[in-house]
Write a protein that holds these residues in place. Structure first.
Motif, short mmCIF file in Angstrom:
data_model
loop_
_atom_site.label_atom_id
_atom_site.label_comp_id
_atom_site.label_asym_id
_atom_site.label_seq_id
_atom_site.Cartn_x
_atom_site.Cartn_y
_atom_site.Cartn_z
N CYS A 443 0.80 -1.15 0.08
CA CYS A 443 0.00 0.10 -0.07
C CYS A 443 0.75 1.29 -0.08
O CYS A 443 1.62 1.76 1.03
N GLU A 444 0.88 1.77 -1.12
CA GLU A 444 1.99 2.97 -1.50
C GLU A 444 1.62 4.11 -0.43
O GLU A 444 0.42 4.33 -0.19
N GLN A 445 2.68 5.01 -0.40
CA GLN A 445 2.44 6.33 0.22
C GLN A 445 1.35 7.31 -0.43
O GLN A 445 0.30 7.93 0.21
N SER A 446 1.38 7.23 -1.82
CA SER A 446 0.30 7.89 -2.29
C SER A 446 -0.66 7.05 -3.41
O SER A 446 -0.15 6.84 -4.62
N PRO A 447 -1.71 6.25 -2.68
CA PRO A 447 -2.17 5.15 -3.82
C PRO A 447 -3.02 5.71 -5.05
O PRO A 447 -3.53 7.02 -4.73
N TYR A 448 -2.73 5.10 -6.09
CA TYR A 448 -3.12 5.72 -7.27
C TYR A 448 -4.65 4.93 -7.18
O TYR A 448 -4.94 4.13 -7.15
N LEU A 449 -5.41 6.00 -7.40
CA LEU A 449 -6.83 5.60 -7.88
C LEU A 449 -7.56 6.07 -9.10
O LEU A 449 -7.10 7.19 -9.63
N PHE A 450 -8.16 5.35 -9.79
CA PHE A 450 -8.32 5.52 -11.40
C PHE A 450 -9.76 6.27 -11.42
O PHE A 450 -10.63 6.45 -10.41
N ASP A 451 -9.68 7.00 -12.32
CA ASP A 451 -10.98 8.08 -12.66
C ASP A 451 -12.22 7.03 -12.99
O ASP A 451 -12.54 7.00 -14.31
N GLU A 452 -12.54 6.25 -12.01
CA GLU A 452 -13.75 5.49 -12.30
C GLU A 452 -14.65 5.21 -11.32
O GLU A 452 -14.33 6.06 -9.92
N SER A 453 -15.58 4.33 -11.08
CA SER A 453 -16.43 4.14 -10.01
C SER A 453 -15.52 3.47 -8.83
O SER A 453 -14.56 2.92 -8.90
N LEU A 454 -16.19 3.58 -7.66
CA LEU A 454 -15.39 2.68 -6.39
C LEU A 454 -15.32 1.24 -6.68
O LEU A 454 -14.42 0.56 -6.36
N ARG A 455 -16.52 0.99 -7.42
CA ARG A 455 -16.45 -0.65 -7.80
C ARG A 455 -15.22 -1.05 -8.60
O ARG A 455 -14.61 -2.28 -8.30
N GLN A 456 -15.03 -0.32 -9.77
CA GLN A 456 -14.12 -0.75 -10.57
C GLN A 456 -12.64 -0.56 -9.83
O GLN A 456 -11.63 -1.28 -10.38
N ASN A 457 -12.61 0.63 -9.05
CA ASN A 457 -11.31 0.79 -8.39
C ASN A 457 -10.84 -0.38 -7.52
O ASN A 457 -9.62 -0.89 -7.01
N LEU A 458 -12.22 -1.26 -7.14
CA LEU A 458 -11.79 -2.44 -5.97
C LEU A 458 -11.83 -3.55 -7.02
O LEU A 458 -11.05 -4.58 -6.38
N LEU A 459 -12.45 -3.78 -7.93
CA LEU A 459 -12.32 -4.95 -8.80
C LEU A 459 -10.83 -5.04 -9.52
O LEU A 459 -10.53 -6.18 -9.87
N PHE A 460 -10.23 -3.68 -9.40
CA PHE A 460 -8.93 -3.87 -9.94
C PHE A 460 -8.07 -4.90 -9.25
O PHE A 460 -7.04 -5.36 -9.74
N ALA A 461 -8.38 -5.13 -7.96
CA ALA A 461 -7.70 -6.03 -6.95
C ALA A 461 -8.03 -7.59 -7.10
O ALA A 461 -7.23 -8.29 -7.26
N ARG A 462 -9.24 -7.68 -7.37
CA ARG A 462 -9.85 -9.08 -7.50
C ARG A 462 -10.93 -9.31 -8.41
O ARG A 462 -12.19 -8.63 -8.07
N ASP A 463 -10.99 -9.20 -9.92
CA ASP A 463 -11.93 -9.02 -10.84
C ASP A 463 -13.22 -10.06 -10.40
O ASP A 463 -14.31 -9.71 -11.00
N SER A 464 -13.11 -11.07 -10.02
CA SER A 464 -13.97 -11.97 -9.66
C SER A 464 -14.91 -11.71 -8.33
O SER A 464 -15.71 -12.64 -7.95
N ALA A 465 -14.60 -10.65 -7.69
CA ALA A 465 -15.36 -10.36 -6.20
C ALA A 465 -16.78 -10.11 -6.86
O ALA A 465 -16.91 -9.29 -7.64
#
Length: 577
Positions: A443-465
């Motif tokens: 978990c980096e000092q300045s985490p990168y968040l995509f210009d997308e929904s919260l769902r897509q930012n979380l599915l980035f970690a596990r797309d089957s969730a």
């Protein structure tokens, strides 16, 4: 990466490019033959022969007119299909070669310049087959065929046509180089400078506005745009002047053909229709030859773009970046969850240029040399010994520049190392970096968040969730209520997380880490962007969400409330204190 390699990769192989070349030659021959047949038909018709003597030529005129359009369509269709397919491969290969350097091997690359090289410069490479190879090959073969054809009617006219074509080519090379070469070489760097200025201003607009520095940023964009405009105008002027000179030579070629063929017509050695063909044919030939000056200009631009693309990927990986790793398995490797460091040394790669270093990175056979103790460069690690047991929480503290973030990047193999780094019983350099990062998460000092929904930012970690999995992760990090207030999982986070606070960004990053289920988690300065009054509460929530089953390495330059970690280790000047 060498410029010649980039150029070779941009040119489709002959098995895919012979079709466009053949269609281009068909287009050129149809255009030349159309004018020749039309000139013969009009002149012969003026003699009022029987219709049966000109019927075949009437059909030929129609055939050449239709053929020119059909061949032109086929040339565009097959040429662009082959070129764009090749271009996709070039871009994918370039990204594959850049990705192993990221993030630390690209530390000196400006975002605008890198974006310009991956987009604009790679797009420029499509002009190699379409606007360089194709016009030169078609013009060369069609011109040669025309000279041979004219030679059967008038050898002297063929000589004058060939001489005018040679002079036109030499003139195109000389004038193009004299008037436009410098501007053409400058366009790609100036376009990159403009992209840099735009990216810097747009991504830092809030800071620029706060400090009343927007006028200076606007001035930088205007200056870059003006310099690019001047270069483009100079290039266009050079191309126009060169094309005009070549067009003038087309008239000279026709006049010369008239002068050398006229005695034969007067002596009766040449018929009137053949004379018309000899005189008018150079105009058609020079129409096909017309794109040659533009092809030479495009060649200079393509070569400049290829040089910039080649500089993006060095021939040798910069020292300190892992290379020659084992192949990825595509699944989580059977690694332990305990970490053991012995004599660990590491350093940041040279950031003086973008990626142009010529040093060779360490490999499994030749690990990175130990860092000399007298070397006090910021961020280096020197002979670090550290053990982290499964489930243990270790706090690493130290002043800025002590090597804390360097250690974090070594643990996830963004940086190579000397000495030993073992996960369980496995040496880290014998494991592919992607496989290792399925066990050790950052978990980096300045985490990168995509210009997308919260769902897509979380599915980035596990797309089957599932949505239930996402809500459970948000509940653990204390964001379930906030998410519900924002409208649920479809709430937008804005560009680079502009719509969330620093603490919320850290919680979202931790939720991603929980979804990814890392056995070992490295938290690098998780409260760096959080108000000091709220940092302790955030740390408590973050570590509470992680649970006791994971090993946690917490990096922080501020004090941590008692009871949150099992022990504290201090780094100073790259060494454990």
């Amino acid at each position: 990466m060498r410029t010649a390699e980039v150029l070779r990769s941009a040119q489709p192989p002959i098995r895919r490019f012979w079709g466009p070349l053949a269609a281009g030659f068909g287009t050129a021959v149809s255009a030349i033959a159309l004018l020749a047949a039309s000139a013969w038909l009009i002149t012969r018709s003026a003699e009022q022969p029987a219709v049966m003597y000109i019927t075949a030529v009437v059909v030929a005129v129609r055939a050449f007119a239709l053929g020119r359009g059909v061949f032109r369509y086929l040339e565009r269709l097959t040429g662009h299909d082959a070129t764009l397919g090749q271009l996709a491969g070039v871009r994918a290969a370039l990204v594959r070669r850049i990705v192993p350097l990221a993030p630390d091997g690209l530390g000196g690359a400006r975002r605008g310049a890198l974006l310009s090289r991956l987009v604009d410069d790679v797009d420029e490479l499509q002009n190699l087959p379409l606007r360089v190879v194709m016009p030169l090959a078609v013009a060369g073969t069609a011109s040669l065929a025309s000279v041979v054809f004219v030679a059967f009617l008038s050898p002297l006219a063929a000589v004058t046509l060939a001489a005018c074509l040679v002079v036109a080519f030499a003139l195109a090379v000389w004038l193009g180089w004299l008037l436009g070469a410098r501007a053409e070489r400058q366009i790609a760097p100036l376009r990159s400078r403009l992209a840099d200025a735009l990216v810097d201003e747009l991504t830092s607009l809030d800071v620029l506005t706060a400090f009343d520095a927007t006028d200076a940023a606007h001035a930088r964009v205007r200056a870059a745009d003006e310099a690019l405009r001047r270069a483009i105008v100079r290039r266009a002027g050079a191309q126009g002047f060169t094309s005009g000179a070549v067009s003038l030579l087309a008239g000279v070629a026709s006049v010369a053909a008239l002068l050398v063929a006229l005695p034969g017509l007067s002596a009766g050695a040449m018929a009137g229709p053949a004379f018309a063909v000899v005189v008018l044919l150079p105009m058609a030939v020079f129409e096909i030859f017309g794109p040659v000056p533009l092809a030479l200009a495009s060649w200079r631009q393509v070569r400049s773009a290829a040089e910039r693309v080649a500089r993006t990927v060095p021939d040798a990986v910069p020292a300190g970046i892992p290379q020659n790793e084992p192949a990825a398995t595509g699944s989580a490797p059977a690694l332990g969850t305990g970490i053991s460091l012995r004599g660990l040394s590491a350093r940041w790669p040279d950031r003086g240029g973008n990626v142009d270093g010529d040093a060779v990175a360490p490999t499994a056979a030749t690990p990175a040399p130990p860092v000399d103790a007298s070397d006090s460069d910021s961020g280096r690690l020197i002979a670090v010994d550290l053990d982290v047991a499964p489930g243990e929480r270790v706090l690493i503290t130290g002043p800025s520049g002590a090597g804390k973030t360097t250690l974090a990047h070594v643990l996830v193999r963004f940086l190579d190392y000397g000495g030993s780094y073992r996960i369980g019983d496995v040496e880290a350099r014998t494991v592919n970096g992607d496989d290792l990062r399925r066990t050790v998460g950052l978990c980096e000092q300045s985490p990168y968040l995509f210009d997308e929904s919260l769902r897509q930012n979380l599915l980035f970690a596990r797309d089957s969730a599932t949505d239930d999995d996402l809500w459970a992760a948000l509940e653990r990090v204390g964001l379930a209520g906030w998410t519900a207030e924002r409208g649920g999982l479809d709430a937008s986070l804005g560009e680079r997380g502009a719509l969330v606070s620093g603490g919320q960004a850290q919680r979202i990053a931790l939720a991603r880490a929980l979804l990814a289920d890392f056995p070992v988690l490295v938290l690098d300065e998780p409260t760096a962007g959080v108000d000091p009054a709220a940092s302790d509460a955030l740390l408590g929530d973050l570590l509470g969400a992680v649970g006791t089953e994971r090993a946690v390495i917490l990096i922080s330059h501020v004090d941590v409330p008692a009871g949150l970690v099992d022990r504290e280790v201090r780094l100073e000047a790259g060494r454990l204190a």
